[in-house]
Design a protein around this motif. Sequence first.
Motif, short mmCIF file in Angstrom:
data_model
loop_
_atom_site.label_atom_id
_atom_site.label_comp_id
_atom_site.label_asym_id
_atom_site.label_seq_id
_atom_site.Cartn_x
_atom_site.Cartn_y
_atom_site.Cartn_z
N VAL A 180 0.85 -1.19 0.00
CA VAL A 180 0.00 0.00 0.00
C VAL A 180 0.88 1.24 0.00
O VAL A 180 1.79 1.37 0.83
CB VAL A 180 -0.93 0.02 1.24
N ALA A 181 0.63 2.14 -0.94
CA ALA A 181 1.36 3.41 -1.01
C ALA A 181 0.79 4.38 0.03
O ALA A 181 -0.41 4.41 0.26
CB ALA A 181 1.21 4.03 -2.40
N ILE A 182 1.69 5.13 0.66
CA ILE A 182 1.28 6.22 1.55
C ILE A 182 1.89 7.47 0.95
O ILE A 182 3.11 7.54 0.78
CB ILE A 182 1.79 6.01 2.98
N THR A 183 1.05 8.44 0.59
CA THR A 183 1.59 9.61 -0.08
C THR A 183 0.92 10.91 0.32
O THR A 183 -0.27 10.95 0.57
CB THR A 183 1.53 9.45 -1.62
N GLY A 184 1.72 11.94 0.37
CA GLY A 184 1.22 13.28 0.62
C GLY A 184 1.07 14.04 -0.69
O GLY A 184 0.43 15.08 -0.75
N ASN A 185 1.66 13.53 -1.77
CA ASN A 185 1.53 14.22 -3.06
C ASN A 185 0.86 13.32 -4.07
O ASN A 185 1.46 12.95 -5.07
CB ASN A 185 2.85 14.72 -3.65
N ALA A 186 -0.38 13.00 -3.81
CA ALA A 186 -1.15 12.17 -4.73
C ALA A 186 -1.28 12.85 -6.09
O ALA A 186 -1.41 12.18 -7.11
CB ALA A 186 -2.53 11.90 -4.15
N LYS A 187 -1.22 14.18 -6.11
CA LYS A 187 -1.35 14.91 -7.37
C LYS A 187 -0.22 14.58 -8.33
O LYS A 187 -0.37 14.71 -9.53
CB LYS A 187 -1.38 16.42 -7.09
N ASN A 188 0.92 14.16 -7.79
CA ASN A 188 2.06 13.84 -8.64
C ASN A 188 1.95 12.48 -9.32
O ASN A 188 2.72 12.17 -10.21
CB ASN A 188 3.36 13.86 -7.83
N TYR A 189 1.02 11.65 -8.84
CA TYR A 189 0.89 10.29 -9.36
C TYR A 189 -0.56 9.97 -9.67
O TYR A 189 -1.47 10.41 -8.98
CB TYR A 189 1.39 9.26 -8.32
N SER A 190 -0.76 9.16 -10.68
CA SER A 190 -2.11 8.69 -11.00
C SER A 190 -2.29 7.29 -10.42
O SER A 190 -1.31 6.64 -10.04
CB SER A 190 -2.29 8.63 -12.53
N ASP A 191 -3.54 6.83 -10.37
CA ASP A 191 -3.79 5.45 -9.93
C ASP A 191 -3.00 4.48 -10.81
O ASP A 191 -2.51 3.46 -10.35
CB ASP A 191 -5.28 5.12 -10.03
N GLU A 192 -2.89 4.83 -12.08
CA GLU A 192 -2.16 4.00 -13.05
C GLU A 192 -0.68 3.90 -12.66
O GLU A 192 -0.07 2.83 -12.77
CB GLU A 192 -2.31 4.60 -14.45
N ASP A 193 -0.09 5.02 -12.20
CA ASP A 193 1.32 5.01 -11.77
C ASP A 193 1.51 4.03 -10.62
O ASP A 193 2.47 3.26 -10.59
CB ASP A 193 1.77 6.40 -11.31
N PHE A 194 0.59 4.08 -9.65
CA PHE A 194 0.69 3.18 -8.49
C PHE A 194 0.54 1.72 -8.91
O PHE A 194 1.29 0.86 -8.47
CB PHE A 194 -0.36 3.54 -7.42
N LYS A 195 -0.43 1.46 -9.78
CA LYS A 195 -0.65 0.08 -10.27
C LYS A 195 0.58 -0.43 -11.01
O LYS A 195 1.02 -1.55 -10.81
CB LYS A 195 -1.86 0.05 -11.21
#
Length: 125
Positions: free
Chosen positions: A84-99
Motif C-alpha cells: 500500500v502506497a502512503i503519499t502526501g503528493n497524490a497529485k504527482n501520481y495517477s492510480d495507473e502510476d501506483f498500479k
Amino acid sequence: MSYTKRVLIAEDSSVIQNLARKILEFQHYEITSVKNGEQVLQLLEKEDFDIILLDINMPVMDGMECARSIRKLPDEKKAKTPIVAITGNAKNYSDEDFKEAGFDDALMKPLNFDRLVEVVAHLTE
C-alpha cells in the motif's frame, strides 16, 4: 490461537510511523518499522510480512522504486505481498502510476486511520 498478521511500515516521518503503529497494534497487528525502501528490501531477505505500507517519498530508495523491486523478488510469495502506497503528493501520481509500480492500494496523507485499518484488514484477509 490465531496467527498475528505482520505489517511492515516504511515511512521516514516518525510521527506518521508511530501513529500508524499505535492504530494497527490496537487492531492486534505485529508492526515492524523502517525509514526507507532499501531497509525494506534488506528485511524481506530475512522475514515475511503479510502487508507492506510504503511511503512514496523516502530517502535512499523511494516507495515507487521499492515496490517495483519487491515485485521482482525471486521469492514468489514475497513478490506477491500486498503493498500500500502512503503519499502526501497524490497529485504527482495517477492510480495507473501506483498500479504500474505494483501497489495494491494507496492511502493519502493526512492518513485517515479508519481507512488505514480497513485497507490493511482487507488486504490481509
